[in-house]
Design an enzyme around this catalytic site. Structure first.
Site, PDB file in Angstrom:
ATOM      1  N   GLY A 107      -7.652  23.005  12.338  1.00  0.00           N
ATOM      2  CA  GLY A 107      -9.103  23.107  12.370  1.00  0.00           C
ATOM      3  C   GLY A 107      -9.520  24.495  11.926  1.00  0.00           C
ATOM      4  CE1 TYR A 150     -15.825   6.977   5.413  1.00  0.00           C
ATOM      5  CE2 TYR A 150     -15.718   9.071   4.275  1.00  0.00           C
ATOM      6  CZ  TYR A 150     -16.086   8.328   5.375  1.00  0.00           C
ATOM      7  OH  TYR A 150     -16.711   8.943   6.426  1.00  0.00           O
ATOM      8  N   GLY A 186     -12.460  13.127   6.331  1.00  0.00           N
ATOM      9  CA  GLY A 186     -11.639  14.180   6.915  1.00  0.00           C
ATOM     10  C   GLY A 186     -10.210  13.712   7.119  1.00  0.00           C
ATOM     11  CG  ASP A 196     -10.054  15.282  11.433  1.00  0.00           C
ATOM     12  OD1 ASP A 196     -10.563  14.809  10.382  1.00  0.00           O
ATOM     13  OD2 ASP A 196     -10.747  15.763  12.350  1.00  0.00           O
ATOM     14  CB  SER A 216     -15.236  21.098  16.944  1.00  0.00           C
ATOM     15  OG  SER A 216     -14.284  22.047  17.363  1.00  0.00           O
ATOM     16  CB  THR A 275     -32.433  25.276  33.591  1.00  0.00           C
ATOM     17  OG1 THR A 275     -33.842  25.453  33.782  1.00  0.00           O
ATOM     18  CG2 THR A 275     -32.126  25.274  32.098  1.00  0.00           C
TER      19      THR A 275
END
Length: 244
Positions: A8, A91, A98, A100, A123, A175
């Site tokens: 990454g 695709y 990607g 991964d 991520s 909050t």
């Protein structure tokens, strides 16, 4: 010995595959002083390096320099493909998927050979569905937990909070609770949609990987956690796959 790397922008997951011996695995931070220190003593025996990467160009350059400082073995980047071992990419331009995601799907396909879903909670959160014939049905890409936290801190500067790894989805009364419980609320919504799709597409198995995978399991997603699913797929691709 073959070194497999899932790269990454900030972290490397790696596996050293050795004939007749258990693999050596680890996770490294690219910016650390000695990110591949655990591989000391092995470099002279590495005959090839294979990388599945979603890293930026600058991160790739840092990785190239890092590997070049340790080994003269050839380094090959393995990108997404149109098909492999009965798995077929949906695709039109496979270069846009990607690596991964492709290797995680390949790892899942080799494991079960039947319809399945794979969720990589890193991520970004990626979700991919594969049919019983190995055809990629399609998928989703969503912001991951850390990305959402960072967005709230940076793009909504008046929202001050300390993050906590909670799974509560009850309405917050501060909050901090509103943010942390809200993020769990969103994760739970993803789980609900996944459960709906598992039924709609007759997906029998669910493979889960990535650092935040535990959240999805904690919120009710029945799945098989596989720490190195991307490395599993990469290993199968280059012929050093492990028996499952």
């Amino acid at each position: 010995m073959i070194l497999l790397i899932d790269a990454g922008n900030t972290r490397l997951k790696w596996r050293l595959a050795m004939s007749g011996a258990a693999a050596v695995e680890g996770v490294s931070v690219i910016g650390a002083p000695e990110p591949l220190k655990e591989l000391e003593g092995y470099w002279a025996h590495v005959s090839g390096v294979f990388v599945s990467s979603v890293a930026s160009r600058s991160a790739k350059e840092r990785l190239d320099a890092l590997l070049g400082s340790h080994t003269v073995a050839p380094v090959q980047y393995c990108w997404s493909e149109s098909a492999r071992m009965g798995l077929v990419n949906s695709y039109k331009d496979v270069s846009l998927m990607g690596a991964d995601r492709w290797h995680a799907m390949l790892g899942g396909w080799v494991r079960c050979g039947a319809a399945f879903a794979v969720i990589d909670a890193g991520s970004a959160v990626t979700v991919d569905y594969v049919g019983p014939d190995g055809g990629h049905i399609g998928g989703y890409i969503l912001p991951g937990l850390q990305m959402m936290r960072r967005s709230l801190k940076v793009d909504a500067a008046r929202i001050g909070f300390e993050h906590h790894d909670v799974l509560s989805t009850t309405p917050g009364q501060s909050t901090g609770e509103c943010v942390n419980n809200g993020l769990s609320w969103l994760s739970e919504a993803i789980v609900h949609h996944l459960l709906r799709d598992l039924s709609a597409y007759n997906l029998g198995s669910v493979f889960l990987t990535g650092g935040d995978a535990w959240r999805f399991q904690g919120l009710g997603l029945q799945s098989v956690f596989v720490e190195g699913l991307v490395l599993d797929g990469l290993g199968q691709r280059v012929g050093v796959g492990q028996d499952k």
